[in-house]
Design a protein around this motif. Structure first.
Motif, PDB file in Angstrom:
ATOM      1  N   ASP A 174       6.639   5.796   3.443  1.00 44.14           N
ATOM      2  CA  ASP A 174       7.649   4.740   2.507  1.00 44.14           C
ATOM      3  C   ASP A 174       6.937   3.314   3.000  1.00 44.14           C
ATOM      4  OD1 ASP A 174       8.646   6.690   1.058  1.00 44.14           O
ATOM      5  OD2 ASP A 174      10.728   6.274   1.954  1.00 44.14           O
ATOM      6  N   ALA A 175       6.993   2.932   4.279  1.00 47.53           N
ATOM      7  CA  ALA A 175       6.431   1.734   4.611  1.00 47.53           C
ATOM      8  C   ALA A 175       5.186   1.433   4.646  1.00 47.53           C
ATOM      9  CB  ALA A 175       6.993   1.665   6.444  1.00 47.53           C
ATOM     10  N   TYR A 176       4.131   2.374   4.575  1.00 46.38           N
ATOM     11  CA  TYR A 176       2.854   2.209   4.455  1.00 46.38           C
ATOM     12  C   TYR A 176       2.782   1.581   2.807  1.00 46.38           C
ATOM     13  CZ  TYR A 176      -1.883   3.718   3.056  1.00 46.38           C
ATOM     14  OH  TYR A 176      -3.086   3.681   2.716  1.00 46.38           O
ATOM     15  N   LEU A 177       3.515   2.391   2.052  1.00 47.34           N
ATOM     16  CA  LEU A 177       3.219   2.033   0.474  1.00 47.34           C
ATOM     17  C   LEU A 177       3.785   0.331   0.470  1.00 47.34           C
ATOM     18  CD1 LEU A 177       4.375   5.224  -1.302  1.00 47.34           C
ATOM     19  CD2 LEU A 177       1.918   4.261  -1.085  1.00 47.34           C
ATOM     20  N   LYS A 178       4.799   0.403   1.193  1.00 51.30           N
ATOM     21  CA  LYS A 178       5.555  -0.981   0.981  1.00 51.30           C
ATOM     22  C   LYS A 178       4.573  -1.938   1.358  1.00 51.30           C
ATOM     23  CE  LYS A 178       9.759  -3.593   1.675  1.00 51.30           C
ATOM     24  NZ  LYS A 178      11.169  -3.477   2.736  1.00 51.30           N
ATOM     25  N   ARG A 179       3.874  -1.822   2.566  1.00 45.20           N
ATOM     26  CA  ARG A 179       3.015  -2.942   2.891  1.00 45.20           C
ATOM     27  C   ARG A 179       1.792  -3.135   2.012  1.00 45.20           C
ATOM     28  NH1 ARG A 179       2.980   0.066   7.670  1.00 45.20           N
ATOM     29  NH2 ARG A 179       0.760   0.634   7.534  1.00 45.20           N
ATOM     30  N   GLY A 180       1.474  -2.228   1.379  1.00 46.15           N
ATOM     31  CA  GLY A 180       0.543  -2.481   0.149  1.00 46.15           C
ATOM     32  C   GLY A 180       1.280  -2.885  -1.137  1.00 46.15           C
ATOM     33  N   SER A 181       2.524  -3.109  -1.307  1.00 51.56           N
ATOM     34  CA  SER A 181       3.079  -3.547  -2.601  1.00 51.56           C
ATOM     35  C   SER A 181       2.790  -2.656  -3.737  1.00 51.56           C
ATOM     36  CB  SER A 181       2.537  -5.030  -2.857  1.00 51.56           C
ATOM     37  OG  SER A 181       2.658  -5.923  -1.801  1.00 51.56           O
ATOM     38  N   VAL A 182       2.883  -1.385  -3.424  1.00 51.72           N
ATOM     39  CA  VAL A 182       2.782  -0.339  -4.268  1.00 51.72           C
ATOM     40  C   VAL A 182       3.998   0.555  -4.026  1.00 51.72           C
ATOM     41  CG1 VAL A 182       0.462  -0.242  -4.840  1.00 51.72           C
ATOM     42  CG2 VAL A 182       1.474   1.250  -2.880  1.00 51.72           C
ATOM     43  N   ASP A 183       4.397   1.512  -4.961  1.00 53.22           N
ATOM     44  CA  ASP A 183       5.613   2.339  -4.932  1.00 53.22           C
ATOM     45  C   ASP A 183       4.848   3.900  -5.261  1.00 53.22           C
ATOM     46  OD1 ASP A 183       5.740   2.612  -7.482  1.00 53.22           O
ATOM     47  OD2 ASP A 183       7.463   1.355  -7.525  1.00 53.22           O
ATOM     48  N   ARG A 184       5.760   4.629  -5.228  1.00 57.91           N
ATOM     49  CA  ARG A 184       5.329   6.477  -5.452  1.00 57.91           C
ATOM     50  C   ARG A 184       4.953   6.540  -6.958  1.00 57.91           C
ATOM     51  NH1 ARG A 184      10.689   6.045  -6.874  1.00 57.91           N
ATOM     52  NH2 ARG A 184      11.453   7.834  -7.782  1.00 57.91           N
ATOM     53  N   SER A 185       5.244   5.288  -7.818  1.00 57.37           N
ATOM     54  CA  SER A 185       4.828   5.825  -9.026  1.00 57.37           C
ATOM     55  C   SER A 185       3.514   5.851  -9.495  1.00 57.37           C
ATOM     56  CB  SER A 185       5.650   4.733 -10.075  1.00 57.37           C
ATOM     57  OG  SER A 185       5.364   3.340  -9.766  1.00 57.37           O
ATOM     58  N   ALA A 186       2.620   4.933  -8.248  1.00 59.36           N
ATOM     59  CA  ALA A 186       1.367   5.009  -8.398  1.00 59.36           C
ATOM     60  C   ALA A 186       0.550   6.311  -8.385  1.00 59.36           C
ATOM     61  CB  ALA A 186       0.709   4.096  -7.442  1.00 59.36           C
ATOM     62  N   ASN A 187       1.224   7.248  -8.033  1.00 62.47           N
ATOM     63  CA  ASN A 187       0.520   8.523  -7.788  1.00 62.47           C
ATOM     64  C   ASN A 187       0.193   9.217  -9.025  1.00 62.47           C
ATOM     65  OD1 ASN A 187       0.900  11.621  -7.696  1.00 62.47           O
ATOM     66  ND2 ASN A 187       0.209  11.154  -5.563  1.00 62.47           N
ATOM     67  N   THR A 188       0.975   9.247 -10.065  1.00 63.52           N
ATOM     68  CA  THR A 188       0.618  10.023 -11.251  1.00 63.52           C
ATOM     69  C   THR A 188      -0.528   9.539 -12.121  1.00 63.52           C
ATOM     70  OG1 THR A 188       2.854  10.487 -11.323  1.00 63.52           O
ATOM     71  CG2 THR A 188       1.697  11.477 -13.231  1.00 63.52           C
TER      72      THR A 188
END
Length: 529
Positions: free
Chosen positions: A359-373
């Motif tokens: 979660d913290a790794y994604l936050k550092r990149g300014s993305v969230d889990r919705s980028a997966n699909t």
């Protein structure tokens, strides 16, 4: 898969409480189609996409797998096509107040008597293939190493018929990186542990440039490599360690390009001789180390292929084998399902730790889990990551989760393990290799020619139409489950038996036959300089 032109209209639900179902017919179904239950389609619905079984008022939960995969953004009448543009994605489940080790299944009956023919290694691990792997400390040497490997295959490998292949462990790491940053440990230990994969027989050979940040001694420090031959005892005294075999291209002894190539070839010959002396022997199925993964997923992944893999996972665990499931963003939305299956609170907390780190790794990149699909996932009927996650988790079966690995760590326990990795096919496969898998299972609905040079990859198709069109790329057709011609249990047993044959070398996967090999992609969350 039923064809809409010559078969009765069919939809599939996953739970009695679901208020949407997916259309099963090939090509989808046109507006006006009436299902046997009397439900009429208000519009054309593609295959694998959802249809509303009841009226869904604005703001109401849309349920598949008996979980809310979204909330209706407007009123959706029964018979309508339910797609991503009509849904608001739920928030991610918080990582506190989770059920911890609450699922206590009855002990499974051991599955005994199953064996395969494998290669026993000095460190106690078992290989399913007998491969010489040449490790590289840095991308700079990739061209030279590849040139040498091609010559080794053409000129030397025919003299060593019991060696299956020679592979270069090429990657993009080693220099131009912040190698002392805290997260640099991830790519370093990944490459180290890949070099020790069971399919390489503990024969470690390294090609170095000389000036790179990732020096051979840092990659493979003393004590890393197990003793592989009695002849090495004099070199290492009583430490029980093998001497690190390094070809350094910047050594003064190398005059000209061919000098480098011939040095690599000379060293490779020593390893090939030892590998060629090895014999397959009968070992129990408990020596399998299986990584399960999905890619190019569709709405059928969670209906056919992944449930069949999950059934097979339970068989493997009952046989005493090791199974890893991964893909953090594709299980994150079902974290409560996972922590509840943990064998101990410590295992549950380790899963929570890995989810929080990501979660913290994604936050550092300014993305969230919705980028997966991906666009292909959506075209195949998966509206968002929540729906995708519910179908992905079922690959793990129902066995208790007894172990957790951080990215790049080596597996040291039997049973079912959550190995934390990104969902990227290439990075997940690379990290599972580092963990020590000797057999890989990969499910797909959209289709992908994915393969690995280092380990056999069994490909499982979610739909009969994909298995028909890609008949020489898919190893198992789980679409028969949706067709009604096979059960999840039958396909699970088919996969289990195929694993034993592939692990024994009696059968090759299609990816092996065509030599379809994806590159190793190291997960490097540390800065690049």
């Amino acid at each position: 898969m039923p064809d809409s032109t010559n078969a009765s209209p069919l939809y599939i639900t996953m739970h009695d409480s679901d208020n949407v179902a997916i259309v099963a017919n090939n090509g989808g179904l046109p507006a006006g189609t009436v299902f046997p239950c009397g439900l009429a389609l208000r519009e054309q619905v593609p295959q694998g996409h959802k249809v509303a079984l009841v009226d869904l008022p604005a703001g109401s939960a849309v349920r598949r797998y008996n979980v809310p995969i979204g909330y209706a953004l407007k009123d959706i009448p029964a018979g309508s096509w339910v797609h991503e543009r009509l849904l608001k994605m739920p928030d991610a489940r918080e990582l506190d107040n989770l059920p911890i080790s609450t699922v206590r299944p009855e002990p499974a009956v051991p599955l005994e008597g199953y064996t395969f023919e494998g290669f026993r290694n000095p460190d106690g691990s078992i290989g399913t293939r007998n491969i010489l792997a040449i490790t590289q400390t840095v991308q700079c040497v990739a061209g030279v190493t590849d040139f040498a490997v091609q010559r080794i295959k053409a000129e030397m490998l025919p003299r060593f018929p019991k060696v299956d292949d020679v592979v270069a462990l090429e990657h993009g790491y080693g220099c131009g990186v912040a190698i002392d940053a805290p997260d640099a440990i991830i790519p370093i230990r990944t490459l180290r542990n890949i070099s020790l994969n069971p399919n390489f027989g503990c024969e470690v050979m390294v090609v170095s440039l000389g000036c790179e940040k990732l020096q051979p001694e840092r990659l493979m420090p003393p004590g890393t490599i197990p003793l592989v031959d009695e002849r090495n005892v004099a070199d290492v005294g009583t430490s029980g360690e093998s001497k690190l075999d390094v070809v350094c291209l910047q050594d003064d002894a190398h005059v000209g390009f061919m000098s480098m190539v011939e040095s690599i070839m000379r060293q490779a010959e020593e390893h090939l001789e030892r590998l060629n002396a090895r014999q397959r022997e009968t070992v129990p199925a408990s020596e399998l180390v299986v990584g399960v993964q999905c890619g190019g997923s569709d709405a059928f992944s969670g209906v056919t292929a992944n449930p069949a893999v999950g059934f097979c996972t339970d068989l493997l665990v009952r046989a005493g084998a090791s199974v890893m499931f991964s893909e953090t963003t594709e299980v994150r939305d079902g974290i409560d399902q996972l922590t509840s299956r943990a064998t101990t609170p410590e295992v549950a907390q380790a899963m929570i730790r890995e989810m929080a780190w990501y979660d913290a790794y994604l936050k550092r990149g300014s993305v969230d889990r919705s980028a997966n699909t991906t666009p292909g996932n959506k075209k195949g009927g998966l509206s968002n990551i929540v729906e995708k996650a519910m179908g992905s988790i079922v690959k793990s079966g129902s066995a208790p989760i007894s172990n957790v690995l951080a990215p790049g760590e080596k597996l040291r326990h039997k049973g079912l393990t959550y190995a934390a990795t990104p969902a990227s096919d290439f990075i997940c496969g690379t990290l599972q290799l580092a963990a020590g898998m000797n057999l890989h299972v990969f499910t797909t609905g959209r289709g992908t020619p994915y393969g690995l040079a280092q380990v056999p990859v069994i490909k499982v198709a979610t739909r009969t139409d994909l298995a028909r069109r890609w008949h020489d790329l898919m190893d198992v057709n789980a679409g028969t489950i949706a067709d009604g011609t096979a059960t999840i249990e039958q396909v699970g047993w088919e996969l289990f038996q195929l694993m034993l044959d592939v692990a024994s070398g009696r059968k090759k996967t299609w990816a092996e036959q065509w030599k379809l090999h994806n590159a190793l992609v190291l997960f490097n969350p540390a800065p690049v300089t």
